[in-house]
Design a protein around this motif. Sequence first.
Motif, mmCIF file in Angstrom:
data_model
loop_
_atom_site.group_PDB
_atom_site.id
_atom_site.type_symbol
_atom_site.label_atom_id
_atom_site.label_comp_id
_atom_site.label_asym_id
_atom_site.label_seq_id
_atom_site.Cartn_x
_atom_site.Cartn_y
_atom_site.Cartn_z
ATOM 1 N N ASN A 281 -36.719 86.009 -56.352
ATOM 2 C CA ASN A 281 -36.299 86.932 -57.396
ATOM 3 C C ASN A 281 -36.808 88.334 -57.086
ATOM 4 O OD1 ASN A 281 -39.038 86.951 -58.125
ATOM 5 N ND2 ASN A 281 -38.754 85.366 -59.692
ATOM 6 N N SER A 282 -36.518 89.276 -57.979
ATOM 7 C CA SER A 282 -36.876 90.671 -57.706
ATOM 8 C C SER A 282 -38.383 90.870 -57.642
ATOM 9 C CB SER A 282 -36.266 91.591 -58.768
ATOM 10 O OG SER A 282 -36.718 91.240 -60.067
ATOM 11 N N ASP A 283 -39.144 90.129 -58.439
ATOM 12 C CA ASP A 283 -40.598 90.307 -58.459
ATOM 13 C C ASP A 283 -41.256 89.909 -57.145
ATOM 14 O OD1 ASP A 283 -40.585 91.257 -61.043
ATOM 15 O OD2 ASP A 283 -41.041 89.319 -61.960
ATOM 16 N N ASN A 284 -40.655 88.964 -56.430
ATOM 17 C CA ASN A 284 -41.281 88.423 -55.224
ATOM 18 C C ASN A 284 -40.752 89.023 -53.928
ATOM 19 O OD1 ASN A 284 -42.949 86.629 -56.679
ATOM 20 N ND2 ASN A 284 -41.235 85.183 -56.886
ATOM 21 N N TYR A 285 -39.818 89.955 -54.056
ATOM 22 C CA TYR A 285 -39.201 90.548 -52.862
ATOM 23 C C TYR A 285 -40.219 91.318 -52.025
ATOM 24 C CZ TYR A 285 -35.946 93.488 -50.149
ATOM 25 O OH TYR A 285 -35.260 94.132 -49.143
ATOM 26 N N LEU A 286 -40.837 92.305 -52.586
ATOM 27 C CA LEU A 286 -41.784 93.119 -51.829
ATOM 28 C C LEU A 286 -43.070 92.365 -51.516
ATOM 29 C CD1 LEU A 286 -41.389 96.614 -53.551
ATOM 30 C CD2 LEU A 286 -40.363 95.801 -51.419
ATOM 31 N N LYS A 287 -43.428 91.417 -52.362
ATOM 32 C CA LYS A 287 -44.646 90.637 -52.126
ATOM 33 C C LYS A 287 -44.542 89.814 -50.844
ATOM 34 C CE LYS A 287 -45.614 90.133 -57.071
ATOM 35 N NZ LYS A 287 -45.674 89.166 -58.204
ATOM 36 N N ASN A 288 -43.325 89.498 -50.438
ATOM 37 C CA ASN A 288 -43.110 88.675 -49.247
ATOM 38 C C ASN A 288 -42.389 89.436 -48.137
ATOM 39 O OD1 ASN A 288 -43.887 85.700 -50.097
ATOM 40 N ND2 ASN A 288 -42.851 86.642 -51.848
ATOM 41 N N TYR A 289 -42.359 90.750 -48.254
ATOM 42 C CA TYR A 289 -41.636 91.573 -47.291
ATOM 43 C C TYR A 289 -42.180 91.361 -45.885
ATOM 44 C CZ TYR A 289 -38.500 95.472 -46.265
ATOM 45 O OH TYR A 289 -37.462 96.248 -45.814
ATOM 46 N N ASP A 290 -41.297 91.436 -44.899
ATOM 47 C CA ASP A 290 -41.686 91.083 -43.529
ATOM 48 C C ASP A 290 -42.274 92.236 -42.737
ATOM 49 O OD1 ASP A 290 -39.270 92.454 -43.453
ATOM 50 O OD2 ASP A 290 -38.457 91.281 -41.789
ATOM 51 N N MET A 291 -42.028 93.471 -43.158
ATOM 52 C CA MET A 291 -42.527 94.631 -42.426
ATOM 53 C C MET A 291 -43.644 95.293 -43.221
ATOM 54 S SD MET A 291 -40.444 97.987 -41.031
ATOM 55 C CE MET A 291 -40.510 98.897 -42.584
ATOM 56 N N ALA A 292 -44.766 95.542 -42.557
ATOM 57 C CA ALA A 292 -45.896 96.153 -43.243
ATOM 58 C C ALA A 292 -45.550 97.575 -43.663
ATOM 59 C CB ALA A 292 -47.121 96.155 -42.334
ATOM 60 N N ARG A 293 -45.889 97.913 -44.882
ATOM 61 C CA ARG A 293 -45.712 99.279 -45.371
ATOM 62 C C ARG A 293 -46.997 100.043 -45.067
ATOM 63 N NH1 ARG A 293 -40.335 99.985 -45.962
ATOM 64 N NH2 ARG A 293 -39.454 98.924 -47.760
ATOM 65 N N SER A 294 -47.010 100.753 -43.985
ATOM 66 C CA SER A 294 -48.230 101.447 -43.586
ATOM 67 C C SER A 294 -48.442 102.670 -44.458
ATOM 68 C CB SER A 294 -48.142 101.856 -42.120
ATOM 69 O OG SER A 294 -47.414 103.059 -41.984
ATOM 70 N N GLU A 295 -49.596 103.297 -44.261
ATOM 71 C CA GLU A 295 -49.922 104.504 -45.016
ATOM 72 C C GLU A 295 -49.009 105.659 -44.646
ATOM 73 O OE1 GLU A 295 -52.136 104.492 -41.188
ATOM 74 O OE2 GLU A 295 -51.781 103.044 -42.798
ATOM 75 N N LEU A 296 -48.203 105.488 -43.582
ATOM 76 C CA LEU A 296 -47.261 106.533 -43.199
ATOM 77 C C LEU A 296 -46.120 106.676 -44.199
ATOM 78 C CD1 LEU A 296 -47.044 105.843 -39.366
ATOM 79 C CD2 LEU A 296 -48.269 107.695 -40.499
#
Length: 232
Positions: free
Chosen positions: A142-157
């Motif tokens: 669902n929408s709540d779990n999308y970013l929690k399980n995202y495959d690419m790290a969101r770096s500080e960049l």
Amino acid sequence: MSEEKLMMKALSMDIITAKMFTELHLSITEAYGEEEGRKLVKQGLEAFGLKDAETMAKKATAEGQNHSFYEYLPQVVEVEEKYADLTTFARFSKMFAQISKQVVDKYEEEGEDVIRRAVERYGRKRGEGIAQRARSNGLENNSDNYLKNYDMARSELFEVDTVYKENEVEQTFTYCPFGQQWADDDMGKYGILYCQVIDPSVAKGYNKNFEVVHDQYVLREGQCHFQFQMKK
């Protein structure tokens, strides 16, 4: 078992880049045949830098990722690495733009569609992987779990503001290293083809009812604005 132990490690950008290159290779050779397609891809990879491609290829292989890089790389790459000091996000952007440029400059709108098709397939496969990550953690896609399980790290960049709503995730990126690199290189004409397709494709791969409104782009408005909406 704790949630921290369950969560899977994000994919490296070398793996992400290898996945994108492979889809570009497949879409371009499907559209223009083996001889012409490979010629275009090879020209783009040479314009990017064979040593830089080899470095990413070796790292992706070491991490277990199959890819098409070695079909275009000589056994011994004698040229120097050009972008050793750049981030892996910058390398991704430069590689994508140079390969896309060969196709788009020659085949114009038709070429743009070929590149978008590569991004769509790449994104959809990544989305399917994100759904599997959620499932492995016993979570619904669902929408709540999308970013929690995202495959690419969101770096500080990445500079991003994220707001969770009912059946929706709203994001505003005020800085994106992909888009910034394309802007710095004056390659926005090619980078926008990625931006137009990637997030809707990943979302659809994650859940066929997950739709994305992308109404602002770093390459156009100076920031990216998304609404990830789960349709019932």
